[in-house]
Write an enzyme that holds these catalytic residues in place. Structure first.
Site, PDB file in Angstrom:
ATOM      1  N   GLU A 185     -45.151  18.529  -5.427  1.00 44.15           N
ATOM      2  CA  GLU A 185     -45.970  19.398  -4.586  1.00 44.15           C
ATOM      3  C   GLU A 185     -47.429  19.380  -5.035  1.00 44.15           C
ATOM      4  O   GLU A 185     -48.351  19.417  -4.210  1.00 44.15           O
ATOM      5  CB  GLU A 185     -45.429  20.825  -4.629  1.00 44.15           C
ATOM      6  CG  GLU A 185     -46.130  21.803  -3.712  1.00 44.15           C
ATOM      7  CD  GLU A 185     -45.524  23.194  -3.791  1.00 44.15           C
ATOM      8  OE1 GLU A 185     -45.903  23.946  -4.695  1.00 44.15           O
ATOM      9  OE2 GLU A 185     -44.669  23.514  -2.947  1.00 44.15           O
ATOM     10  N   HIS A 235     -39.994  22.721 -11.483  1.00 43.68           N
ATOM     11  CA  HIS A 235     -39.158  22.280 -10.369  1.00 43.68           C
ATOM     12  C   HIS A 235     -37.729  22.752 -10.597  1.00 43.68           C
ATOM     13  O   HIS A 235     -37.234  22.754 -11.724  1.00 43.68           O
ATOM     14  CB  HIS A 235     -39.197  20.754 -10.236  1.00 43.68           C
ATOM     15  CG  HIS A 235     -38.632  20.240  -8.950  1.00 43.68           C
ATOM     16  ND1 HIS A 235     -37.291  20.023  -8.761  1.00 43.68           N
ATOM     17  CD2 HIS A 235     -39.238  19.925  -7.782  1.00 43.68           C
ATOM     18  CE1 HIS A 235     -37.093  19.565  -7.527  1.00 43.68           C
ATOM     19  NE2 HIS A 235     -38.250  19.494  -6.916  1.00 43.68           N
TER      20      HIS A 235
END
Length: 363
Positions: free
Chosen positions: A306, A251
């Site tokens: 995600e 991330h």
């Protein structure tokens, strides 16, 4: 110069806080992970709008308010019906919210306006989705909470409690995430003393871009390719050894475990055994983290939100087309909270740009 205003503080806020190095996400002074696991969607929304957890009366009033705004006005149905069939759902939501901007959405923005937009967006999504599938519109069910009703209107069937629980956790975790691109867009628009509907329309247009609200189709494809737990290690090793990225890991903000992924993992573990897809996701995430540490030591590559978003959406039979619209149906709470906060202490956003073109000869 910072391209894209990265690292520039543009506003002060009491709505949320992110510490990417330590993996912390805070909503209104509380740990967002605990909120996602212990609060309802309505309680979390109240916290962002009002700055504190509601009591039972306040919670009941908010739930009733959201329910009162679920119905689609006839004119909005007509507008949606006339839109091109190949217009994506985000375009439909953007156009619909813009059409809602009647005289009641004047300056100054209010929580009642925030509730109206939050209550109606799931209905917009469900109406359009079923219309394109040649299925009848499902009227809202007043007995269901916000998230359960969303699933009910999409499918026409009473949703499984495990699916509601998983989706509610996901939607709480995507309510808010600091000064992201769409939130900034909403604050810029309201800073001109425009209205709430216009500000949220700006945010939806920003969310529509794949660099911000793109669907985690790569994660879905990865899990589809793996298919079963016994195939996972060979598949993952092959991808890592060939230099390919494992979708849903790493991330830009979080340099350690994404707290949103941690909360979704815990929720997936609660309902594991009830859904084979979530069981597969849990197995793949654990194995992938182990292999990434083996092949890429020191990189600290963990599952991000995600990854589990894809797992949750697939488990409840939502296709990729519904990912960003569902993200929008939750993030509207954060957008509207920021719009209200901006208006309370407003200064118009007016950054400078650096001219790099040619200058004429001046006399």
């Amino acid at each position: 110069m910072n391209q894209g205003l990265k690292g520039i503080v543009a506003a002060q806020t009491a709505i949320s806080y992110i510490d990417g190095n330590k993996g912390h996400l805070v909503y209104g002074g509380l740990d967002a992970k605990k909120i996602a696991l212990d609060f309802s969607f309505e309680e979390a929304a109240y916290l962002l709008w009002y700055g504190h957890k509601p009591d039972q009366i306040q919670l009941a009033d908010l739930a009733d308010a959201l329910k009162s705004h679920r119905a689609l006005p006839r004119y909005l149905m007509d507008i949606i019906d006339t839109l091109p069939q190949d217009m994506d759902l985000m375009g439909v939501i953007r156009t619909s919210v813009s059409a809602l901007g009647d005289a009641s959405f004047g300056w100054m923005p209010t929580t009642e306006q925030a509730m109206k937009l939050t209550g109606i967006i799931p209905s917009i999504i469900a109406y359009r989705k079923r219309k394109l599938a040649n299925k009848p519109f499902v009227e809202p069910n007043e007995k269901l909470n916000h998230v359960a009703n969303y699933l009910y209107m999409l499918t026409g069937e009473m949703p499984y409690s495990a699916h509601v629980s998983a989706l509610e956790t996901y939607m709480i975790l995507t309510l808010e995430h600091g000064m992201n691109a769409s939130t900034f867009s909403a604050r810029v628009t309201i800073s001109t003393e425009s209205d709430m509907a216009s500000a949220v329309t700006s945010a939806i247009g920003t969310m529509k871009g794949p660099l911000h609200g793109g669907a985690p189709s790569g994660v879905t494809q990865m899990l589809n390719d793996i298919k079963t737990e016994d195939r996972a290690e060979e598949w993952l090793r092959q991808k890592i050894e060939s230099g390919e990225r494992l979708m849903g890991f790493g991330h830009r903000v979080y340099k350690t475990t994404d707290p949103r992924a941690e909360a979704l993992r815990e929720k997936a573990m609660e309902v594991s055994g009830q859904d084979k897809w979530l069981d597969l996701a849990l197995h793949v995430e654990k194995l992938a983290a182990k292999l990434l540490a083996e092949y890429k030591p020191g990189r600290n590559l963990y599952a991000n939100v995600e990854f589990y978003a894809a797992a949750v959406m697939r488990a409840i039979d939502m296709d990729d087309e519904l990912f960003t619209p569902t993200f929008t149906a939750s993030r509207v709470v954060g957008w509207t909270a920021h719009v209200i906060e901006q208006a309370e202490h407003n200064t118009i956003f007016r950054p400078n740009s650096e001219y790099i073109g040619h200058l004429p000869e001046f006399e």
